[in-house]
Design a protein around this motif. Structure first.
Motif, PDB file in Angstrom:
ATOM      1  N   MET A 233       1.012  -1.148   0.503  1.00  0.00           N
ATOM      2  CA  MET A 233      -0.489  -0.112   0.104  1.00  0.00           C
ATOM      3  C   MET A 233       1.262   1.191  -0.057  1.00  0.00           C
ATOM      4  SD  MET A 233      -3.197  -0.260   2.564  1.00  0.00           S
ATOM      5  CE  MET A 233      -3.997  -2.391   2.438  1.00  0.00           C
ATOM      6  N   ALA A 234       0.234   2.013  -0.754  1.00  0.00           N
ATOM      7  CA  ALA A 234       1.040   3.243  -1.085  1.00  0.00           C
ATOM      8  C   ALA A 234       0.214   4.429  -0.927  1.00  0.00           C
ATOM      9  CB  ALA A 234       1.934   3.556  -2.590  1.00  0.00           C
ATOM     10  N   CYS A 235      -0.902   4.225  -0.863  1.00  0.00           N
ATOM     11  CA  CYS A 235      -1.441   5.785  -0.250  1.00  0.00           C
ATOM     12  C   CYS A 235      -2.452   5.060   1.223  1.00  0.00           C
ATOM     13  CB  CYS A 235      -2.789   6.762  -1.046  1.00  0.00           C
ATOM     14  SG  CYS A 235      -3.721   5.425  -1.516  1.00  0.00           S
ATOM     15  N   GLY A 236      -2.855   4.119   0.880  1.00  0.00           N
ATOM     16  CA  GLY A 236      -3.643   3.735   1.964  1.00  0.00           C
ATOM     17  C   GLY A 236      -5.109   3.840   2.254  1.00  0.00           C
ATOM     18  N   GLY A 238      -7.211   4.735  -1.059  1.00  0.00           N
ATOM     19  CA  GLY A 238      -7.995   4.533  -2.270  1.00  0.00           C
ATOM     20  C   GLY A 238      -7.578   5.595  -3.637  1.00  0.00           C
ATOM     21  N   ALA A 239      -6.766   6.007  -3.438  1.00  0.00           N
ATOM     22  CA  ALA A 239      -5.834   7.039  -4.649  1.00  0.00           C
ATOM     23  C   ALA A 239      -4.956   6.482  -5.394  1.00  0.00           C
ATOM     24  CB  ALA A 239      -5.437   8.051  -4.206  1.00  0.00           C
ATOM     25  N   CYS A 240      -4.458   5.264  -5.352  1.00  0.00           N
ATOM     26  CA  CYS A 240      -3.682   4.669  -6.036  1.00  0.00           C
ATOM     27  C   CYS A 240      -3.646   3.721  -6.679  1.00  0.00           C
ATOM     28  CB  CYS A 240      -2.205   5.010  -4.636  1.00  0.00           C
ATOM     29  SG  CYS A 240      -1.794   2.810  -4.802  1.00  0.00           S
ATOM     30  N   LEU A 241      -4.490   3.496  -6.217  1.00  0.00           N
ATOM     31  CA  LEU A 241      -4.984   2.176  -6.925  1.00  0.00           C
ATOM     32  C   LEU A 241      -3.585   0.366  -7.343  1.00  0.00           C
ATOM     33  CD1 LEU A 241      -6.845   3.103 -10.157  1.00  0.00           C
ATOM     34  CD2 LEU A 241      -7.612   3.523  -8.062  1.00  0.00           C
ATOM     35  N   GLY A 242      -3.060   0.595  -6.064  1.00  0.00           N
ATOM     36  CA  GLY A 242      -1.836  -0.101  -6.412  1.00  0.00           C
ATOM     37  C   GLY A 242      -1.822  -1.619  -5.810  1.00  0.00           C
ATOM     38  N   CYS A 243      -3.100  -1.064  -4.695  1.00  0.00           N
ATOM     39  CA  CYS A 243      -3.280  -2.278  -3.986  1.00  0.00           C
ATOM     40  C   CYS A 243      -4.843  -3.455  -4.417  1.00  0.00           C
ATOM     41  CB  CYS A 243      -3.848  -1.892  -2.620  1.00  0.00           C
ATOM     42  SG  CYS A 243      -4.811  -0.970  -2.368  1.00  0.00           S
ATOM     43  N   ARG A 253      -9.616  -2.336  -4.296  1.00  0.00           N
ATOM     44  CA  ARG A 253      -8.813  -1.988  -3.286  1.00  0.00           C
ATOM     45  C   ARG A 253      -8.926  -2.709  -2.566  1.00  0.00           C
ATOM     46  NH1 ARG A 253     -10.235   4.440  -4.395  1.00  0.00           N
ATOM     47  NH2 ARG A 253     -12.887   3.306  -3.929  1.00  0.00           N
ATOM     48  N   CYS A 255      -7.027  -1.304   0.413  1.00  0.00           N
ATOM     49  CA  CYS A 255      -7.371  -0.411   1.536  1.00  0.00           C
ATOM     50  C   CYS A 255      -8.560   0.225   1.841  1.00  0.00           C
ATOM     51  CB  CYS A 255      -6.016   0.361   1.532  1.00  0.00           C
ATOM     52  SG  CYS A 255      -6.491   1.695  -0.780  1.00  0.00           S
TER      53      CYS A 255
HETATM   54 FE1  FES Z   1      -3.264   3.032  -2.905  1.00  0.00          FE
HETATM   55 FE2  FES Z   1      -4.714   1.379  -2.171  1.00  0.00          FE
HETATM   56  S1  FES Z   1      -2.974   1.426  -1.458  1.00  0.00           S
HETATM   57  S2  FES Z   1      -5.557   2.410  -3.357  1.00  0.00           S
END
Ligand code: FES
Length: 268
Positions: A233-236, A238-243, A253, A255
């Motif tokens: 998790m980069a942002c935690g 819901g913004a980066c979609l990395g998770c 997501r 997070c």
């Molecule tokens: Fe960024 Fe889930 S950690 S959207």
């Protein structure tokens, strides 16, 4: 949902066992709001430097009396920095974040819970066990079953704490040094047969391969299961979609829509 950034005072931060630490934070508002399965994004390092690598998503282990406890393993730069935080220091965090375990709806609350933890997966499940114990007052409904898996006897976490919550605890170790010899998922299969499948509900947290196997076992036995997933998790928030993880309803997501998912919705 508390996405705001707040500061909490570190009350204690001690090694529990091996690389596992417990940090206790004072934050009355977060402790009041927190639900089992939710997490905090903790800024591990001290000072003003904003290093995203030093923010870590960590499950809430306990929340009561204005305090939040978190169990974590020192595995890299961020968690090493966290382990060096001292009582009296302020630590920045976001949260509580995410959706926790659904244990109060009528379909599930009447079922006997089986909590299955792999390694540090005990962290959110102890919080859940406490809340389940508080709403389950009928002794005839049977005790909460807790299955704890670890590589060795020395790595078993929170056995005493679950017992103190009134749970029936069983251990599985990969090397057979304590309890059931083998994986905790094999112990789950054995317990599902012993308890009968019909009125049970499984809640689990642990490594991804364990959760995948557990989902298959629960599907085969027709037992509803919820799992708390780990993700980078980069942002935690819901913004980066990395998770994102793949589900029957498309990508979700971890997070935001998670970290807890019903296994029947996940595509493994
Ligand atoms: Fe960024 Fe889930 S950690 S959207």
């Amino acid at each position: 949902m508390g996405k705001r950034q707040s500061n909490a005072e570190v009350l204690a931060n001690k090694k529990i066992k091996g690389c596992c630490f417990k940090i206790v934070l004072r934050s009355p508002s977060a402790a009041k709001e927190a639900l089992p399965g939710q997490f905090l994004m903790l800024k591990a390092g001290a000072g003003q430097i904003s290093d995203p690598l030093l923010r870590r998503p960590l499950s809430i282990h306990k929340a009561a009396g204005g305090e939040i406890e978190i169990l974590y393993e020192v595995v890299g730069k961020g968690t090493r920095a966290l382990s060096q935080r001292r009582p009296g220091e302020l630590i920045s965090f976001l949260g509580p974040l995410g959706n926790g375990f659904d244990y109060r709806n009528t379909g599930l609350s009447s079922r006997r819970p089986i909590l299955v933890a792999g390694g540090l997966g005990v962290a959110p499940l102890l919080f859940l066990a406490g809340r389940l114990a508080a709403i389950r007052r009928d002794p005839a409904a049977g005790k909460i079953e807790v299955l704890i898996g670890a590589r060795t006897k020395e790595q078993v976490l929170c056995e005493k704490e679950f017992k103190n919550t009134g749970c029936n605890v069983k251990i599985a170790t990969d090397d057979g040094s304590a309890g059931f010899p083998g994986r905790v998922t094999a112990l789950l299969e054995k317990q599902l047969s012993a308890l009968g499948h019909k009125s049970l509900a499984v809640y689990a947290c642990g490594p991804q391969p364990m959760l995948k196997e557990l989902a298959g076992i629960c599907r085969k036995n027709n037992v509803p299961a919820q799992v708390s997933l780990e993700a980078h998790m980069a942002c935690g928030i819901g913004a980066c979609l990395g998770c994102a993880v793949n589900t029957k309803d498309g990508y979700k997501r971890v997070c935001q829509e998670g970290p807890v998912f019903r296994t029947e919705n996940l595509i493994y």
